[in-house]
Design an enzyme around this catalytic site. Structure first.
Site, PDB file in Angstrom:
ATOM      1  N   THR A   9      53.186  34.415  34.980  1.00  0.00           N
ATOM      2  CA  THR A   9      51.927  34.055  35.620  1.00  0.00           C
ATOM      3  C   THR A   9      51.789  32.540  35.653  1.00  0.00           C
ATOM      4  O   THR A   9      52.362  31.837  34.820  1.00  0.00           O
ATOM      5  CB  THR A   9      50.728  34.666  34.878  1.00  0.00           C
ATOM      6  N   ASN A  11      48.518  31.574  35.926  1.00  0.00           N
ATOM      7  CA  ASN A  11      47.099  31.564  35.597  1.00  0.00           C
ATOM      8  C   ASN A  11      46.925  31.153  34.132  1.00  0.00           C
ATOM      9  O   ASN A  11      47.245  31.919  33.219  1.00  0.00           O
ATOM     10  CB  ASN A  11      46.501  32.952  35.852  1.00  0.00           C
ATOM     11  N   ASP A  70      49.800  43.097  36.724  1.00  0.00           N
ATOM     12  CA  ASP A  70      49.052  43.105  37.976  1.00  0.00           C
ATOM     13  C   ASP A  70      47.756  43.826  37.685  1.00  0.00           C
ATOM     14  O   ASP A  70      47.753  44.906  37.086  1.00  0.00           O
ATOM     15  CB  ASP A  70      49.821  43.791  39.103  1.00  0.00           C
ATOM     16  N   PHE A 149      37.080  34.657  34.863  1.00  0.00           N
ATOM     17  CA  PHE A 149      37.541  34.282  36.191  1.00  0.00           C
ATOM     18  C   PHE A 149      37.445  35.500  37.104  1.00  0.00           C
ATOM     19  O   PHE A 149      37.095  36.599  36.683  1.00  0.00           O
ATOM     20  CB  PHE A 149      38.984  33.767  36.137  1.00  0.00           C
ATOM     21  N   GLY A 150      37.765  35.300  38.373  1.00  0.00           N
ATOM     22  CA  GLY A 150      37.785  36.421  39.318  1.00  0.00           C
ATOM     23  C   GLY A 150      36.433  37.092  39.467  1.00  0.00           C
ATOM     24  O   GLY A 150      35.418  36.437  39.722  1.00  0.00           O
ATOM     25  N   TYR A 151      36.425  38.394  39.283  1.00  0.00           N
ATOM     26  CA  TYR A 151      35.204  39.187  39.466  1.00  0.00           C
ATOM     27  C   TYR A 151      34.400  39.342  38.176  1.00  0.00           C
ATOM     28  O   TYR A 151      33.432  40.120  38.139  1.00  0.00           O
ATOM     29  CB  TYR A 151      35.571  40.571  40.014  1.00  0.00           C
ATOM     30  N   LYS A 172      35.603  39.725  25.121  1.00  0.00           N
ATOM     31  CA  LYS A 172      36.276  40.352  26.258  1.00  0.00           C
ATOM     32  C   LYS A 172      37.611  40.937  25.840  1.00  0.00           C
ATOM     33  O   LYS A 172      37.977  42.045  26.246  1.00  0.00           O
ATOM     34  CB  LYS A 172      36.470  39.331  27.383  1.00  0.00           C
TER      35      LYS A 172
END
Length: 209
Positions: A9, A11, A70, A149-151, A172
């Site tokens: 990744t 990220n 993924d 991040f993201g949603y 999280k």
């Protein structure tokens, strides 16, 4: 010396999440650490296929065993979209644009059920292993929180009144889809090591749901 694992990744936030989960057990490297600057194509039709495409790319081009994930958001009212296209749902790899598109499509919909799914693909000694993590929740009508991040700002996991973006990394990591998949990966690595010491051969292809 702590063994190294390559996480396929770019990220940095994902890398930090996984590093926290594996702290003291493995040193986690990402693509930039091994000098890989390629945006590895994700042309598969499932999370498992995309994760394996990424891990296989590193093995074939760098000769290093690694794992890749993924992940995606699946929303019941949108026929499980954005799914494997979560990172580029709006047509761009832009978290804010993707989030806004989801909220636009969800306008007026009472069914807010959703889940996050992660599949981790580990290629070790030429063998492929898959591990899946899944967490259910709902889609908020407005974003909330500055973490993640993201949603994350619109996903509220079942049983909580906070979005992922309102949780600390530790909170999280205790419940997330990625953490669940990684916990299975970690457990498997320990079993594999024990089996190897005992002379048993691990399965060539394994999926742990």
């Amino acid at each position: 010396m702590i063994p190294e694992l390559v996480f396929a990744t770019n990220n940095n936030y994902k890398t930090k999440e996984i590093s926290a989960l594996l702290e003291g057990q493995y040193k986690v490297l990402n693509l930039s650490d091994i000098g890989c600057t390629v945006d590895i194509p994700e042309t598969g039709s499932t999370f498992a296929e995309n994760a394996t495409l990424k891990s296989r790319y590193v093995v074939e081009n760098y000769g290093i065993d690694c794992f890749a994930d993924d992940s995606g958001l699946e929303i019941e009212a949108l026929n499980n979209e954005p799914g494997i296209y979560s990172a580029r749902y709006s047509g761009n790899k832009n978290d804010q644009e993707n989030l806004e598109l989801v909220l636009e499509k969800m306008k007026g919909l009472s069914n807010r059920k959703a889940n996050f799914r992660t599949v981790v693909s580990l290629i070790k000694d030429g063998q492929v292993y898959l591990f899946e993590g899944l967490i259910y929740g709902t889609i908020r009508r407005t974003p909330s929180g500055e973490q993640g991040f993201g949603y994350d700002p619109i996903f509220e996991p079942l049983g909580y009144d906070l979005t992922f973006a309102e949780m600390s990394m530790a909170e999280k990591n205790a419940i997330s889809h990625r953490a669940l998949a990684m916990q299975k990966l970690i457990a498997f690595l320990k079993v594999q090591a024990a089996a190897s010491q005992s002379g048993y051969q691990p399965l060539r292809y394994l999926k742990i749901s």
